[in-house]
Design a protein around this motif. Structure first.
Motif, PDB file in Angstrom:
ATOM      1  N   LYS A 155     -28.559  23.700  62.532  1.00 22.82           N
ATOM      2  CA  LYS A 155     -27.607  23.656  61.413  1.00 22.82           C
ATOM      3  C   LYS A 155     -26.898  24.993  61.322  1.00 22.82           C
ATOM      4  O   LYS A 155     -27.517  26.043  61.480  1.00 22.82           O
ATOM      5  CB  LYS A 155     -28.332  23.455  60.080  1.00 22.82           C
ATOM      6  N   ALA A 175     -41.001  23.334  57.812  1.00 26.06           N
ATOM      7  CA  ALA A 175     -41.618  22.082  57.367  1.00 26.06           C
ATOM      8  C   ALA A 175     -43.140  22.141  57.497  1.00 26.06           C
ATOM      9  O   ALA A 175     -43.861  21.689  56.598  1.00 26.06           O
ATOM     10  CB  ALA A 175     -41.063  20.911  58.175  1.00 26.06           C
ATOM     11  N   TYR A 202     -35.301  17.252  64.280  1.00 30.68           N
ATOM     12  CA  TYR A 202     -34.461  18.280  63.670  1.00 30.68           C
ATOM     13  C   TYR A 202     -33.334  18.626  64.626  1.00 30.68           C
ATOM     14  O   TYR A 202     -33.471  18.507  65.833  1.00 30.68           O
ATOM     15  CB  TYR A 202     -35.274  19.553  63.378  1.00 30.68           C
ATOM     16  N   SER A 203     -32.235  19.085  64.065  1.00 33.18           N
ATOM     17  CA  SER A 203     -31.135  19.581  64.894  1.00 33.18           C
ATOM     18  C   SER A 203     -30.605  20.870  64.270  1.00 33.18           C
ATOM     19  O   SER A 203     -30.723  21.081  63.064  1.00 33.18           O
ATOM     20  CB  SER A 203     -30.022  18.538  64.998  1.00 33.18           C
ATOM     21  N   GLN A 225     -36.562  25.025  61.592  1.00 35.68           N
ATOM     22  CA  GLN A 225     -36.711  23.964  60.601  1.00 35.68           C
ATOM     23  C   GLN A 225     -38.095  23.337  60.686  1.00 35.68           C
ATOM     24  O   GLN A 225     -38.736  23.075  59.663  1.00 35.68           O
ATOM     25  CB  GLN A 225     -35.632  22.893  60.810  1.00 35.68           C
ATOM     26  N   GLU A 226     -38.578  23.146  61.901  1.00 38.57           N
ATOM     27  CA  GLU A 226     -39.917  22.586  62.078  1.00 38.57           C
ATOM     28  C   GLU A 226     -40.971  23.558  61.545  1.00 38.57           C
ATOM     29  O   GLU A 226     -41.920  23.150  60.870  1.00 38.57           O
ATOM     30  CB  GLU A 226     -40.160  22.312  63.562  1.00 38.57           C
ATOM     31  N   GLU A 238     -33.855  25.994  52.556  1.00 38.45           N
ATOM     32  CA  GLU A 238     -33.313  26.575  53.782  1.00 38.45           C
ATOM     33  C   GLU A 238     -33.107  28.070  53.571  1.00 38.45           C
ATOM     34  O   GLU A 238     -32.950  28.520  52.431  1.00 38.45           O
ATOM     35  CB  GLU A 238     -31.974  25.920  54.111  1.00 38.45           C
ATOM     36  N   ALA A 245     -33.505  24.103  65.146  1.00 39.35           N
ATOM     37  CA  ALA A 245     -34.437  22.994  64.979  1.00 39.35           C
ATOM     38  C   ALA A 245     -35.872  23.518  64.951  1.00 39.35           C
ATOM     39  O   ALA A 245     -36.692  23.060  64.152  1.00 39.35           O
ATOM     40  CB  ALA A 245     -34.251  21.980  66.105  1.00 39.35           C
TER      41      ALA A 245
END
Length: 93
Positions: free
Chosen positions: A5, A27, A2-3, A23-24, A34, A20
């Motif tokens: 955003k 997930a 992930y990066s 995001q993890e 998002e 990131a």
């Protein structure tokens, strides 16, 4: 994997970073969308939702003090203030 955003808040239009790590986290919990709001707007929505909760006044069944509770007290059930509720819960556990 992930990066970070850059996203824009749909409430205030401000830019915010969806990291990131966030995001993890999303997930891992199966979230597919998002975030649409910045942290400030999310916190504001949460506090507004909590502020709408109606509180009721009752007399504590243990010490007689006034107790504020988020439900309508019934005559057939005891209501406790925060301190007595904690003591009651501790003695049962």
């Amino acid at each position: 994997m992930y990066s970070d955003k850059e996203l824009n808040c749909k409430e205030c239009g401000a830019g915010f970073v969806f990291t990131a790590g966030e995001q993890e986290f999303y997930a891992e919990r199966g979230f597919v969308n998002e975030p649409q709001r910045c942290k400030t707007c999310r916190d504001q929505r949460k506090s507004n939702a909590r502020a709408e909760r109606e509180m009721f006044t009752a007399q504590c069944a243990a010490c007689g003090a006034e107790a504020k509770v988020p439900f309508r007290p019934r005559e057939d059930r005891p209501v406790y203030c925060s301190d007595c509720f904690a003591k009651e819960k501790e003695s049962q556990g």
